[in-house]
Design a protein around this motif. Structure first.
Motif, short mmCIF file in Angstrom:
data_model
loop_
_atom_site.label_atom_id
_atom_site.label_comp_id
_atom_site.label_asym_id
_atom_site.label_seq_id
_atom_site.Cartn_x
_atom_site.Cartn_y
_atom_site.Cartn_z
N ALA A 1 13.40 -4.07 7.28
CA ALA A 1 12.46 -5.04 7.85
C ALA A 1 11.77 -4.48 9.09
CB ALA A 1 13.20 -6.34 8.20
N LEU A 2 12.54 -3.77 9.95
CA LEU A 2 11.98 -3.22 11.18
C LEU A 2 10.93 -2.14 10.90
CD1 LEU A 2 15.09 -2.93 13.54
CD2 LEU A 2 13.12 -4.43 13.82
N VAL A 3 11.26 -1.23 9.97
CA VAL A 3 10.31 -0.15 9.63
C VAL A 3 9.02 -0.74 9.07
CG1 VAL A 3 9.89 1.84 8.14
CG2 VAL A 3 12.11 1.58 9.27
N THR A 4 9.16 -1.73 8.19
CA THR A 4 7.98 -2.38 7.59
C THR A 4 7.17 -3.11 8.64
OG1 THR A 4 9.19 -2.67 5.53
CG2 THR A 4 7.20 -3.97 5.80
N ALA A 5 7.85 -3.79 9.55
CA ALA A 5 7.16 -4.52 10.62
C ALA A 5 6.37 -3.56 11.51
CB ALA A 5 8.15 -5.32 11.44
N LEU A 6 6.96 -2.39 11.80
CA LEU A 6 6.29 -1.40 12.65
C LEU A 6 5.08 -0.81 11.96
CD1 LEU A 6 9.39 0.43 14.19
CD2 LEU A 6 7.73 -0.98 15.43
N LEU A 7 5.22 -0.51 10.66
CA LEU A 7 4.11 0.09 9.91
C LEU A 7 3.10 -0.95 9.43
CD1 LEU A 7 6.06 2.67 7.69
CD2 LEU A 7 4.67 3.14 9.70
N GLN A 8 3.48 -2.23 9.50
CA GLN A 8 2.63 -3.33 9.04
C GLN A 8 2.27 -3.19 7.56
OE1 GLN A 8 0.91 -6.04 11.44
NE2 GLN A 8 3.04 -5.57 11.88
N SER A 9 3.18 -2.59 6.79
CA SER A 9 2.91 -2.40 5.37
C SER A 9 4.20 -2.11 4.62
CB SER A 9 1.93 -1.25 5.15
OG SER A 9 1.83 -0.93 3.78
N SER A 10 4.55 -3.00 3.69
CA SER A 10 5.74 -2.75 2.88
C SER A 10 5.51 -1.60 1.92
CB SER A 10 6.11 -4.02 2.09
OG SER A 10 5.07 -4.40 1.21
N SER A 11 4.25 -1.44 1.46
CA SER A 11 3.93 -0.33 0.55
C SER A 11 4.21 1.01 1.23
CB SER A 11 2.45 -0.41 0.14
OG SER A 11 2.17 -1.59 -0.56
N ALA A 12 3.83 1.12 2.51
CA ALA A 12 4.03 2.37 3.24
C ALA A 12 5.52 2.64 3.46
CB ALA A 12 3.30 2.31 4.58
N SER A 13 6.27 1.61 3.84
CA SER A 13 7.70 1.82 4.11
C SER A 13 8.47 2.14 2.83
CB SER A 13 8.31 0.61 4.82
OG SER A 13 8.20 -0.55 4.03
N VAL A 14 8.08 1.51 1.72
CA VAL A 14 8.70 1.84 0.43
C VAL A 14 8.36 3.27 0.05
CG1 VAL A 14 8.73 1.34 -2.06
CG2 VAL A 14 8.80 -0.54 -0.42
N GLY A 15 7.11 3.69 0.34
CA GLY A 15 6.70 5.06 0.05
C GLY A 15 7.53 6.09 0.81
N ILE A 16 7.84 5.80 2.07
CA ILE A 16 8.68 6.70 2.86
C ILE A 16 10.08 6.77 2.27
CG2 ILE A 16 9.76 7.03 5.13
CD1 ILE A 16 7.23 5.74 6.34
N LEU A 17 10.63 5.61 1.89
CA LEU A 17 11.96 5.58 1.28
C LEU A 17 11.97 6.40 -0.01
CD1 LEU A 17 14.85 4.38 1.36
CD2 LEU A 17 13.97 2.46 0.01
N GLN A 18 10.90 6.27 -0.80
CA GLN A 18 10.81 7.03 -2.04
C GLN A 18 10.72 8.54 -1.78
OE1 GLN A 18 7.48 4.54 -3.63
NE2 GLN A 18 8.63 4.62 -5.54
N THR A 19 10.03 8.91 -0.68
CA THR A 19 9.94 10.33 -0.33
C THR A 19 11.33 10.89 -0.02
OG1 THR A 19 7.75 9.95 0.62
CG2 THR A 19 8.86 11.98 1.24
N LEU A 20 12.15 10.12 0.70
CA LEU A 20 13.53 10.53 0.97
C LEU A 20 14.32 10.61 -0.34
CD1 LEU A 20 14.21 8.30 4.11
CD2 LEU A 20 13.93 10.77 4.09
N ALA A 21 14.07 9.64 -1.26
CA ALA A 21 14.78 9.64 -2.54
C ALA A 21 14.41 10.86 -3.38
CB ALA A 21 14.46 8.36 -3.30
N MET A 22 13.16 11.31 -3.27
CA MET A 22 12.73 12.50 -4.01
C MET A 22 13.55 13.73 -3.64
SD MET A 22 8.57 12.18 -3.85
CE MET A 22 7.73 10.68 -4.38
N ASN A 23 14.05 13.72 -2.41
CA ASN A 23 14.84 14.86 -1.92
C ASN A 23 16.34 14.64 -2.11
OD1 ASN A 23 12.92 16.87 -0.35
ND2 ASN A 23 12.16 14.81 -0.01
N GLY A 24 16.69 13.57 -2.84
CA GLY A 24 18.07 13.35 -3.24
C GLY A 24 19.03 12.99 -2.13
N VAL A 25 18.55 12.28 -1.10
CA VAL A 25 19.45 11.94 0.02
C VAL A 25 19.73 10.44 0.12
CG1 VAL A 25 18.77 13.95 1.37
CG2 VAL A 25 17.52 11.81 1.65
N VAL A 26 19.12 9.63 -0.78
CA VAL A 26 19.25 8.18 -0.67
C VAL A 26 20.24 7.66 -1.71
CG1 VAL A 26 18.03 5.97 -0.67
CG2 VAL A 26 16.86 8.05 0.10
#
Length: 556
Positions: A194-219
């Motif tokens: 919630a905090l990351v999304t609130a800071l970025l003002q976009s759930s799409s952007a915060s989900v995209g960052i999470l997916q980027t971490l997932a691409m590198n196999g750390v999530v």
């Protein structure tokens, strides 16, 4: 910290910047390509809640932000364009539409068959083609396609930068430890999301960052689930901030968005927590970007299906969360206050809707001026001083509306508009001026009505009969010009042209006939001066109606 570490940090920040800017550019281009079709969506919206859900999903898919859609919904509710029941459906749909971005991000992990969609493969080509279209093609629609391609390419390049910056650190203990803690603590995971999304003002952007971490196999799966649920809650922050200082109804719309996502997150959070306790091997397993997209979509679809039948209960809940307050000046009910409510800057999130809203308010101003013209005509025919005074009061309202609408259109003109929208905005500027001038002529008619009553000026029966004819014809001309703007209808434009020609012919004919009556002593000199002034003002009203119709014709 080594130079390589600093370089990786810069790479991640640069990638994040490109990702966010690319998403914004792509959304802007897609919105332009939708053009006037977006302004027709509101017309599709009825009390059919299913249609409202569909509408919310489509709009969010176009502008790539559920937060922006919800901010617009708050604006529409505040402006009285939507009621709360309709708003519930649009908000539900917005949560579904926002999943599109997650799928765009995860395209490069859909398998070998989709390798051409990988950022490293297609992004430079997309940017290259888009740049050529933007720089060397003059046609607006083609340039808009170029804008979409550049945005999409930059989004992919940004993802590639972020992924490349993180990849050397995938084995670092900090990642595994952080996601282990987040996975074992659902509340903490939701708060972080919630905090990351609130800071970025976009759930799409915060989900995209999470997916980027997932691409590198750390999530881990459990951490990703809880963070994603928190991201959906965080997407409500934009609308909540937007509703501050708004009407109670607008605040309730924001509260509906928050309660919808919180209820869904609680249901899924509890269910996920129990599943992970029962199957710890799933919880600790690494999750992919595609799997995050799947969960994000399933969550929003399921949440909508669960809460869809309870829309009325969500509306009641929002009433409890936002209690009654004293009636403010914005709810006083006069025309100026209504216009101020409708000119809500939250609608600027979508320039197409902003232009449509401005056009609706220009029509509203025209209808007020039209009623004032009719009132002025009645004052003249009946020599009623009280009606003339009412005309003066309404004229002040028209003047104030002109100022408000002009300021609003200036702000719209600074938005990212298509060439067609720019033409409409310019024509609306001219239309406001013409309508205000019609109001001035109505005031002139009222002044003559007062003069006639004060000095007991009387026309002959023939003069009164002729005056009624030109009054009615001029009024019809103006009435059809407002309908032409409201409907965008060429038939109405043709009617204006027809009536305007009749008014011109009548004005010339009546002027000659009246001079004849003066010469034969059938009419007094004082009456003659008043009569000629009246028909001159009526002819001017018809001229302005012709101008208004011409602007509409110019847009077709």
């Amino acid at each position: 910290m080594s130079v390589n570490d600093i370089s990786s940090l810069f790479g991640f920040m640069g990638g994040l910047g490109l990702f966010l800017y690319g998403m914004n550019t792509m959304a802007d281009g897609m919105q332009k390509s939708a053009g006037s079709r977006m302004s027709q969506f509101l017309g599709m919206l009825t009390n059919n809640r299913f249609m409202a859900v569909l509408l919310g999903a489509v709009i969010t898919a176009i502008i790539q932000s559920s937060g922006a859609t919800t901010v617009m919904v708050v604006g529409f509710v505040s402006a009285g364009v939507l009621n709360l029941t309709q708003a519930v459906g649009v908000i539900m749909g917005a949560n579904i539409g926002t999943t599109i971005t997650a799928w765009i991000v995860s395209m490069n992990q859909l398998g070998d068959a989709y390798s051409i969609l990988q950022p490293s493969f297609c992004a430079p080509l997309l940017v290259g083609i888009g740049a050529v279209l933007l720089l060397f093609v003059k046609k607006q629609k083609t340039r808009t396609i170029g804008e979409i391609l550049v945005g999409l390419g930059m989004l992919f390049i940004g993802l590639d930068f972020m992924s490349g910056a993180i990849s050397p650190y995938t084995d670092a203990p900090i990642f595994s430890e952080a996601f282990r803690i987040l996975g074992n603590n659902p509340i903490l995971g939701m708060i972080i999301g919630a905090l990351v999304t609130a800071l970025l003002q976009s759930s799409s952007a915060s989900v995209g960052i999470l997916q980027t971490l997932a691409m590198n196999g750390v999530v881990t799966t459990n951490a990703a689930i809880f963070i994603t649920l928190g991201q959906n809650i965080g997407s409500c922050v934009t609308a909540l901030i937007s509703s501050i200082g708004s009407s109670r109804t607008a605040k309730r719309a924001a509260a509906i968005h928050l309660s919808f996502n919180v209820i869904g997150a609680v249901i899924f959070g509890i269910a996920s927590f129990l599943i992970f306790i029962a199957m710890p091997n799933i919880a600790d397993h690494n999750i992919t970007a595609v799997q995050i997209s799947i969960f994000h979509t399933v969550f929003n679809l399921t949440n909508t299906c669960i809460l869809f039948p309870f829309a009325n209960q969500l509306v009641k809940l929002s009433g409890m969360l936002v209690p009654e307050e004293k009636k403010g000046p914005e709810e006083s009910g006069d025309q100026e206050s209504e216009t101020m409510k409708h000119l809500d800057e939250r609608i600027f999130e979508s320039p197409a809707f902003a232009v449509e809203t401005a056009a609706m308010e220009v029509v509203h101003m025209g209808q007020i001026a039209m009623e004032n013209v009719q009132l002025a005509i009645d004052a003249v025919i009946s020599k009623n001083v009280n009606k003339a005074k009412d005309v003066y009061k309404t004229e002040k309202t028209i003047n104030n509306m002109e100022k408000m609408l002009t300021e609003y259109l200036v702000k719209i003109n600074n938005l990212s508009l298509t060439e067609e929208q720019k033409i409409i905005v310019n024509n609306l500027f001219y239309s406001i001026n013409d309508i205000e001038r019609v109001g001035d002529h109505a005031e002139n008619l009222a002044e003559q009505a007062e003069y006639m009553a004060e000095h007991e000026v009387a026309f002959s029966e023939t003069g009164i009969s002729d005056l009624k004819v030109i009054c009615q014809t001029a009024f019809q001309s103006f009435s059809h010009s407002i309908d032409a703007r409201r409907r965008g209808d060429m038939d109405e434009v043709r009617k204006v042209i027809k009536y305007e020609d009749e008014v011109d012919a009548l004005e010339e004919e009546l002027r000659e006939k009246h001079i004849e009556r003066l010469s034969t002593g059938e009419c007094s000199t004082a009456a003659g001066v008043v009569f000629l002034d009246l028909i001159s003002n009526l002819e001017r009203i018809s001229d302005h109606a012709y101008n208004l119709a011409g602007y509409v014709k110019n847009e077709m």
